[in-house]
Design a protein around this motif. Structure first.
Motif, mmCIF file in Angstrom:
data_model
loop_
_atom_site.group_PDB
_atom_site.id
_atom_site.type_symbol
_atom_site.label_atom_id
_atom_site.label_comp_id
_atom_site.label_asym_id
_atom_site.label_seq_id
_atom_site.Cartn_x
_atom_site.Cartn_y
_atom_site.Cartn_z
ATOM 1 N N MET A 5 10.036 -1.962 1.953
ATOM 2 C CA MET A 5 9.211 -3.129 2.163
ATOM 3 C C MET A 5 7.746 -2.706 2.282
ATOM 4 O O MET A 5 7.451 -1.627 2.801
ATOM 5 C CB MET A 5 9.605 -3.833 3.451
ATOM 6 C CG MET A 5 10.928 -4.470 3.446
ATOM 7 S SD MET A 5 10.608 -6.186 3.126
ATOM 8 C CE MET A 5 12.232 -6.812 3.129
ATOM 9 N N TYR A 6 6.870 -3.596 1.831
ATOM 10 C CA TYR A 6 5.436 -3.307 1.821
ATOM 11 C C TYR A 6 4.650 -4.537 2.245
ATOM 12 O O TYR A 6 4.993 -5.659 1.897
ATOM 13 C CB TYR A 6 4.977 -2.890 0.421
ATOM 14 C CG TYR A 6 5.686 -1.659 -0.073
ATOM 15 C CD1 TYR A 6 5.161 -0.401 0.179
ATOM 16 C CD2 TYR A 6 6.876 -1.755 -0.757
ATOM 17 C CE1 TYR A 6 5.814 0.737 -0.252
ATOM 18 C CE2 TYR A 6 7.541 -0.627 -1.190
ATOM 19 C CZ TYR A 6 7.000 0.621 -0.934
ATOM 20 O OH TYR A 6 7.660 1.740 -1.357
ATOM 21 N N ASP A 7 3.594 -4.298 3.018
ATOM 22 C CA ASP A 7 2.615 -5.330 3.343
ATOM 23 C C ASP A 7 1.345 -5.017 2.566
ATOM 24 O O ASP A 7 1.055 -3.854 2.273
ATOM 25 C CB ASP A 7 2.274 -5.330 4.836
ATOM 26 C CG ASP A 7 3.395 -5.872 5.711
ATOM 27 O OD1 ASP A 7 4.346 -6.481 5.171
ATOM 28 O OD2 ASP A 7 3.319 -5.694 6.939
ATOM 29 N N VAL A 8 0.593 -6.057 2.234
ATOM 30 C CA VAL A 8 -0.694 -5.893 1.577
ATOM 31 C C VAL A 8 -1.734 -6.542 2.483
ATOM 32 O O VAL A 8 -1.563 -7.698 2.892
ATOM 33 C CB VAL A 8 -0.719 -6.554 0.177
ATOM 34 C CG1 VAL A 8 -2.061 -6.368 -0.488
ATOM 35 C CG2 VAL A 8 0.390 -5.992 -0.704
ATOM 36 N N VAL A 9 -2.774 -5.783 2.855
ATOM 37 C CA VAL A 9 -3.827 -6.305 3.724
ATOM 38 C C VAL A 9 -5.198 -6.013 3.132
ATOM 39 O O VAL A 9 -5.376 -5.034 2.410
ATOM 40 C CB VAL A 9 -3.760 -5.720 5.158
ATOM 41 C CG1 VAL A 9 -2.464 -6.072 5.841
ATOM 42 C CG2 VAL A 9 -3.986 -4.234 5.164
ATOM 43 N N TYR A 10 -6.138 -6.880 3.459
ATOM 44 C CA TYR A 10 -7.541 -6.653 3.118
ATOM 45 C C TYR A 10 -8.230 -6.185 4.389
ATOM 46 O O TYR A 10 -8.060 -6.785 5.450
ATOM 47 C CB TYR A 10 -8.192 -7.939 2.610
ATOM 48 C CG TYR A 10 -9.692 -7.860 2.524
ATOM 49 C CD1 TYR A 10 -10.309 -6.999 1.621
ATOM 50 C CD2 TYR A 10 -10.501 -8.610 3.360
ATOM 51 C CE1 TYR A 10 -11.689 -6.906 1.555
ATOM 52 C CE2 TYR A 10 -11.879 -8.525 3.301
ATOM 53 C CZ TYR A 10 -12.470 -7.677 2.392
ATOM 54 O OH TYR A 10 -13.830 -7.572 2.327
ATOM 55 N N ILE A 11 -8.976 -5.097 4.298
ATOM 56 C CA ILE A 11 -9.728 -4.577 5.442
ATOM 57 C C ILE A 11 -11.205 -4.783 5.137
ATOM 58 O O ILE A 11 -11.728 -4.249 4.157
ATOM 59 C CB ILE A 11 -9.419 -3.091 5.700
ATOM 60 C CG1 ILE A 11 -7.911 -2.918 5.920
ATOM 61 C CG2 ILE A 11 -10.211 -2.590 6.908
ATOM 62 C CD1 ILE A 11 -7.463 -1.482 6.063
ATOM 63 N N ASP A 12 -11.868 -5.585 5.971
ATOM 64 C CA ASP A 12 -13.274 -5.917 5.717
ATOM 65 C C ASP A 12 -14.208 -4.833 6.248
ATOM 66 O O ASP A 12 -13.766 -3.831 6.813
ATOM 67 C CB ASP A 12 -13.633 -7.288 6.289
ATOM 68 C CG ASP A 12 -13.547 -7.368 7.803
ATOM 69 O OD1 ASP A 12 -13.676 -6.330 8.496
ATOM 70 O OD2 ASP A 12 -13.364 -8.474 8.311
ATOM 71 N N ALA A 13 -15.509 -5.040 6.054
ATOM 72 C CA ALA A 13 -16.522 -4.043 6.424
ATOM 73 C C ALA A 13 -16.527 -3.737 7.920
ATOM 74 O O ALA A 13 -16.939 -2.659 8.333
ATOM 75 C CB ALA A 13 -17.898 -4.511 5.986
ATOM 76 N N ASP A 14 -16.053 -4.683 8.740
ATOM 77 C CA ASP A 14 -16.019 -4.468 10.187
ATOM 78 C C ASP A 14 -14.703 -3.864 10.662
ATOM 79 O O ASP A 14 -14.495 -3.660 11.847
ATOM 80 C CB ASP A 14 -16.251 -5.800 10.913
ATOM 81 C CG ASP A 14 -17.631 -6.364 10.626
ATOM 82 O OD1 ASP A 14 -18.600 -5.569 10.560
ATOM 83 O OD2 ASP A 14 -17.734 -7.590 10.447
ATOM 84 N N GLY A 15 -13.781 -3.600 9.714
ATOM 85 C CA GLY A 15 -12.489 -3.021 10.077
ATOM 86 C C GLY A 15 -11.434 -4.050 10.408
ATOM 87 O O GLY A 15 -10.319 -3.695 10.770
ATOM 88 N N GLY A 16 -11.762 -5.331 10.270
ATOM 89 C CA GLY A 16 -10.783 -6.383 10.535
ATOM 90 C C GLY A 16 -9.787 -6.491 9.390
ATOM 91 O O GLY A 16 -10.141 -6.339 8.227
ATOM 92 N N GLU A 17 -8.530 -6.726 9.730
ATOM 93 C CA GLU A 17 -7.480 -6.836 8.718
ATOM 94 C C GLU A 17 -7.087 -8.284 8.495
ATOM 95 O O GLU A 17 -6.908 -9.037 9.449
ATOM 96 C CB GLU A 17 -6.241 -6.047 9.139
ATOM 97 C CG GLU A 17 -6.457 -4.558 9.179
ATOM 98 C CD GLU A 17 -5.186 -3.778 9.466
ATOM 99 O OE1 GLU A 17 -4.091 -4.384 9.515
ATOM 100 O OE2 GLU A 17 -5.283 -2.561 9.655
ATOM 101 N N THR A 18 -6.963 -8.672 7.227
ATOM 102 C CA THR A 18 -6.492 -9.996 6.839
ATOM 103 C C THR A 18 -5.254 -9.814 5.969
ATOM 104 O O THR A 18 -5.333 -9.158 4.920
ATOM 105 C CB THR A 18 -7.574 -10.747 6.031
ATOM 106 O OG1 THR A 18 -8.768 -10.814 6.802
ATOM 107 C CG2 THR A 18 -7.107 -12.145 5.662
ATOM 108 N N PRO A 19 -4.106 -10.379 6.376
ATOM 109 C CA PRO A 19 -2.904 -10.252 5.554
ATOM 110 C C PRO A 19 -3.095 -10.926 4.190
ATOM 111 O O PRO A 19 -3.680 -11.999 4.095
ATOM 112 C CB PRO A 19 -1.826 -10.981 6.358
ATOM 113 C CG PRO A 19 -2.359 -11.067 7.747
ATOM 114 C CD PRO A 19 -3.853 -11.098 7.626
ATOM 115 N N VAL A 20 -2.626 -10.266 3.149
ATOM 116 C CA VAL A 20 -2.644 -10.831 1.801
ATOM 117 C C VAL A 20 -1.210 -11.186 1.400
ATOM 118 O O VAL A 20 -0.964 -12.244 0.847
ATOM 119 C CB VAL A 20 -3.261 -9.837 0.793
ATOM 120 C CG1 VAL A 20 -3.176 -10.366 -0.625
ATOM 121 C CG2 VAL A 20 -4.709 -9.539 1.160
#
Length: 65
Positions: free
Chosen positions: A1-16
Motif C-alpha cells: 500500500m502507498y500514500d501520496v502526499v504533497y509537502i509544501d515549502a513550510d513542510g506541511g503535508e497535504t494528502p493527495v
C-alpha cells in the motif's frame, strides 16, 4: 500500500491519495500532481519533509490493515 502526499515549502503535508495498492498507480498519481503544482516528486520510505515535493510513501503492512 502507498500514500501520496504533497509537502509544501513550510513542510506541511497535504494528502493527495491514500492506500493505493499498486506502486505504479501511486507513482502515476504523484507524477500528475507534481506536474499540476510545478514541483518535483520522490518515492520515500518515510516522509522527511522535503519542501515542494509530491511523495509516494509506502505504508507499513500493520498500518495498512
Amino acid at each position: 500500500m502507498y500514500d501520496v502526499v504533497y509537502i509544501d515549502a513550510d513542510g506541511g503535508e497535504t494528502p493527495v491519495a491514500k492506500r493505493l495498492d499498486d506502486r505504479k498507480d501511486a507513482a502515476d498519481v504523484a507524477r500528475k500532481a507534481a506536474a499540476e503544482r510545478g514541483v518535483g516528486r520522490m518515492v520515500l520510505p518515510g516522509s522527511s519533509k522535503l519542501p515542494n515535493c509530491v511523495c509516494v510513501i509506502p505504508v507499513p503492512p500493520a498500518e495498512a490493515a
